[in-house]
Enzyme design. Structure first.
Site, mmCIF file in Angstrom:
data_model
loop_
_atom_site.group_PDB
_atom_site.id
_atom_site.type_symbol
_atom_site.label_atom_id
_atom_site.label_comp_id
_atom_site.label_asym_id
_atom_site.label_seq_id
_atom_site.Cartn_x
_atom_site.Cartn_y
_atom_site.Cartn_z
ATOM 1 N N ARG A 185 36.082 -24.247 28.054
ATOM 2 C CA ARG A 185 36.476 -22.865 27.759
ATOM 3 C C ARG A 185 35.366 -21.849 28.023
ATOM 4 N NH1 ARG A 185 36.184 -26.195 23.295
ATOM 5 N NH2 ARG A 185 35.353 -25.458 21.291
ATOM 6 N N ARG A 203 27.242 -17.642 15.598
ATOM 7 C CA ARG A 203 26.892 -17.184 14.243
ATOM 8 C C ARG A 203 25.408 -17.442 14.000
ATOM 9 N NH1 ARG A 203 32.093 -19.729 11.107
ATOM 10 N NH2 ARG A 203 33.320 -17.813 10.962
ATOM 11 N N ARG A 253 -7.263 -1.662 -1.404
ATOM 12 C CA ARG A 253 -6.624 -2.474 -0.346
ATOM 13 C C ARG A 253 -6.675 -3.954 -0.713
ATOM 14 N NH1 ARG A 253 -9.704 -1.156 4.683
ATOM 15 N NH2 ARG A 253 -8.353 -2.713 5.598
ATOM 16 N N HIS A 291 30.318 -20.340 21.428
ATOM 17 C CA HIS A 291 31.383 -20.622 20.458
ATOM 18 C C HIS A 291 31.055 -19.980 19.115
ATOM 19 C CE1 HIS A 291 32.724 -23.847 23.236
ATOM 20 N NE2 HIS A 291 31.436 -23.867 23.510
ATOM 21 N N ARG A 313 0.836 -1.209 0.000
ATOM 22 C CA ARG A 313 0.000 0.000 0.000
ATOM 23 C C ARG A 313 0.871 1.258 0.000
ATOM 24 N NH1 ARG A 313 -0.520 3.005 4.314
ATOM 25 N NH2 ARG A 313 -0.496 1.278 5.803
ATOM 26 N N LYS A 357 3.545 2.031 15.993
ATOM 27 C CA LYS A 357 2.827 2.668 14.880
ATOM 28 C C LYS A 357 3.352 4.072 14.575
ATOM 29 C CE LYS A 357 0.436 -0.872 14.176
ATOM 30 N NZ LYS A 357 0.832 -1.712 13.053
ATOM 31 N N ALA A 389 30.647 -21.042 15.865
ATOM 32 C CA ALA A 389 29.582 -21.514 14.963
ATOM 33 C C ALA A 389 28.204 -21.288 15.596
ATOM 34 C CB ALA A 389 29.792 -22.986 14.634
ATOM 35 N N ASN A 418 1.556 0.012 22.066
ATOM 36 C CA ASN A 418 1.865 -0.423 20.703
ATOM 37 C C ASN A 418 1.780 0.757 19.727
ATOM 38 O OD1 ASN A 418 0.596 -1.717 17.972
ATOM 39 N ND2 ASN A 418 2.152 -3.005 18.897
ATOM 40 N N TYR A 449 11.045 -2.816 14.914
ATOM 41 C CA TYR A 449 11.235 -3.053 13.486
ATOM 42 C C TYR A 449 12.506 -3.822 13.176
ATOM 43 C CZ TYR A 449 7.124 -0.403 12.325
ATOM 44 O OH TYR A 449 5.827 0.006 12.221
ATOM 45 N N ASN A 461 42.665 -22.475 20.302
ATOM 46 C CA ASN A 461 42.706 -21.309 19.398
ATOM 47 C C ASN A 461 44.150 -20.924 19.126
ATOM 48 O OD1 ASN A 461 39.897 -19.813 21.123
ATOM 49 N ND2 ASN A 461 39.867 -20.842 19.142
ATOM 50 N N ARG A 521 31.996 -14.961 22.442
ATOM 51 C CA ARG A 521 32.718 -16.231 22.414
ATOM 52 C C ARG A 521 33.492 -16.333 23.724
ATOM 53 N NH1 ARG A 521 36.012 -16.361 16.876
ATOM 54 N NH2 ARG A 521 36.630 -18.409 17.683
ATOM 55 N N HIS A 522 33.866 -17.540 24.087
ATOM 56 C CA HIS A 522 34.727 -17.750 25.252
ATOM 57 C C HIS A 522 36.040 -16.995 25.046
ATOM 58 C CE1 HIS A 522 36.922 -20.296 22.492
ATOM 59 N NE2 HIS A 522 35.744 -20.789 22.136
ATOM 60 N N GLU A 538 30.005 -26.190 20.907
ATOM 61 C CA GLU A 538 30.468 -25.853 19.555
ATOM 62 C C GLU A 538 30.105 -26.953 18.559
ATOM 63 O OE1 GLU A 538 30.739 -23.951 17.467
ATOM 64 O OE2 GLU A 538 32.716 -23.097 17.125
HETATM 65 O O1 F6P Z 1 38.330 -22.292 15.709
HETATM 66 C C1 F6P Z 1 37.374 -22.086 16.676
HETATM 67 C C2 F6P Z 1 36.065 -22.788 16.339
HETATM 68 O O2 F6P Z 1 35.130 -22.466 17.334
HETATM 69 C C3 F6P Z 1 36.159 -24.323 16.186
HETATM 70 O O3 F6P Z 1 36.110 -25.036 17.375
HETATM 71 C C4 F6P Z 1 35.041 -24.617 15.244
HETATM 72 O O4 F6P Z 1 35.162 -25.879 14.601
HETATM 73 C C5 F6P Z 1 35.148 -23.463 14.289
HETATM 74 O O5 F6P Z 1 35.576 -22.352 15.070
HETATM 75 C C6 F6P Z 1 33.857 -23.109 13.616
HETATM 76 O O6 F6P Z 1 34.123 -22.187 12.590
HETATM 77 P P1 F6P Z 1 34.107 -22.648 11.057
HETATM 78 O O7 F6P Z 1 32.738 -23.208 10.844
HETATM 79 O O8 F6P Z 1 34.356 -21.372 10.298
HETATM 80 O O9 F6P Z 1 35.159 -23.685 10.823
#
Ligand code: F6P
Length: 399
Positions: free
Chosen positions: A248, A344, A37, A339, A10, A112, A341, A107, A376, A199, A192-193, A273
């Protein structure tokens, strides 16, 4: 999943309703506007079907589908020979009914008034106009009925939830998800830890302890979180602190115990992880030289690739579902120490990022990401602590 907001159609097609009082456009007695509408609803409907033809799993047709006639139009569209031959849709109406005047006012003020419909409109005038719009909706409103098939009804923002003929995996998950929604917005802190010994040596997975730099981060991060206004409130106590069951993250979370001995820390296995299976404990270089086929397969499709005897990102997304439900349900701010992954996936969920981008997201060590969900979109603030991880840390997200 994709949402098709009829209001957005709209706003493009009837731009005269933008940036000024326009309740008249929503008057069911305004025949010309009612026709328009309906056309916008049809456009959104067609696009939602197109999305489903192309492999989409859940399409949300977001709008004032609040009359029997409008819902019949939707049902008829999906039942038409042309659409039904390409698509078998499980149609569920979701109706949100609110009798709580305070909630409605909140709301209007929080959501709005920020909509482009009321850009440059004085707040009092916008509130008056929107209340008039609600009155028009009320005049035409017909509650969803049993004979219309599957529906979910949320009353007063989830105080009551009614499900009618909810069949199948996805409709049931949607109902369950809606039972966890809390409208109060709270911040979610992700980190992350601290840097681990794994690492430092560039090895993935494992259950290593923190490096000395990782321990320094744990302390600095806990000191900083405790100072944040979100950390403590008198009615609810301190922020929730969640970590995985791996050494960790537990060690990182334990830094809070040094400051607040009776602090509660919840360990979730679901936050562990990604399981790298036969590649656990190896460096990326080792994987590339010892198992080149695995290395290439992962590089080709990191989202779906499952480590032999381990997991894929898709597996991780699935096991995070209860964590996401709890995060949605929580009325308190939460700190999640996990961790790369796993975070993410959580980060992408709240930031609504496309699923394909999840495995490639940069989430650095020694950084706190503060997510502040809004009506939003979610805002993100990133805090670093001036603490470098070890020089020889070959974690690619750290370079
Ligand atoms: O290197 C750290 C870590 O957390 C690993 O334990 C894990 O396998 C990896 O990163 C995940 O990242 P990617 O999916 O990019 O390999």
């Amino acid at each position: 999943m994709k949402s098709f907001n009829i209001g957005a159609y709209r706003r493009i097609g009837a731009s005269e309703t933008l940036g000024k009082a326009s309740a008249n456009f929503f008057d069911p007695l305004n025949e010309e506007a009612t026709k328009q509408r309906e056309e916008f609803a049809k456009m959104a409907l067609k696009d939602s079907a197109e999305f489903l033809y192309n492999g989409g799993q859940v399409a949300i047709l977001d709008g004032t589908n609040s009359t029997v006639k409008r819902r019949l139009m939707i049902r008829t569209f999906f039942a038409s020979a042309d659409v039904a031959s390409r698509l078998k849709v499980n149609l569920v109406f979701l109706e949100s009914e609110c009798h709580d005047e305070k909630l409605i006012d909140q709301n209007i003020l929080n959501v709005k008034l920020r909509s482009p419909d009321y850009a440059h409109v004085a707040p009092q005038e916008a509130v008056k106009d929107f209340k008039q719009r609600i009155a028009h909706y009320q005049n035409a409103y017909e509650a969803v009925r049993e004979e219309e098939g599957s529906f979910i009804k949320l009353i007063d923002a989830g105080k009551y939830v009614i499900g009618h003929m909810i069949r199948g995996y996805l409709p049931a998950r949607i109902l369950y998800f809606l039972m966890h929604i809390d409208l109060k917005k709270k911040a979610i802190f992700l980190t992350r830890h601290g840097e681990s010994e794994f690492n430092v040596s560039g090895r993935i997975g494992g259950d290593g302890a923190l490096s000395s730099s990782g321990k320094r981060y744990a302390k600095a991060m806990a000191d900083w979180i405790i100072m944040q206004p979100e950390f403590y409130n008198r009615e609810q106590g301190h922020m929730h602190i969640w970590c995985s069951t791996m050494k960790r993250t537990v060690q990182t979370a334990n830094a809070f115990k040094k400051r607040i001995p009776n602090v509660k820390i919840y360990q979730w296995r679901a936050l562990n992880e990604i399981d790298a299976g036969i590649c656990e404990g190896k460096t990326y270089k080792q994987i590339e030289s010892e198992m080149p086929n695995e290395f290439t397969a992962r590089a080709k499709d990191k989202l779906s690739y499952r480590y032999p005897q381990g997991e894929s990102y898709k597996d991780v997304i699935q096991r995070l579902e209860p964590v996401i439900f709890e995060l949605e349900r929580s009325t308190q701010p939460v700190l999640v120490i996990a961790h790369r992954a796993v975070l993410r996936c959580l980060y992408s969920y709240f930031m609504e990022l496309p699923i394909q981008s999840i495995p490639h997201l940069d989430l650095n060590l020694h950084t706190v990401y503060k997510l502040s969900p809004g009506d939003y979109k979610t805002e993100v603030d990133r805090f670093t602590f001036g603490l470098m991880a070890s020089k020889n840390n070959s974690d690619p997200s750290h370079q």
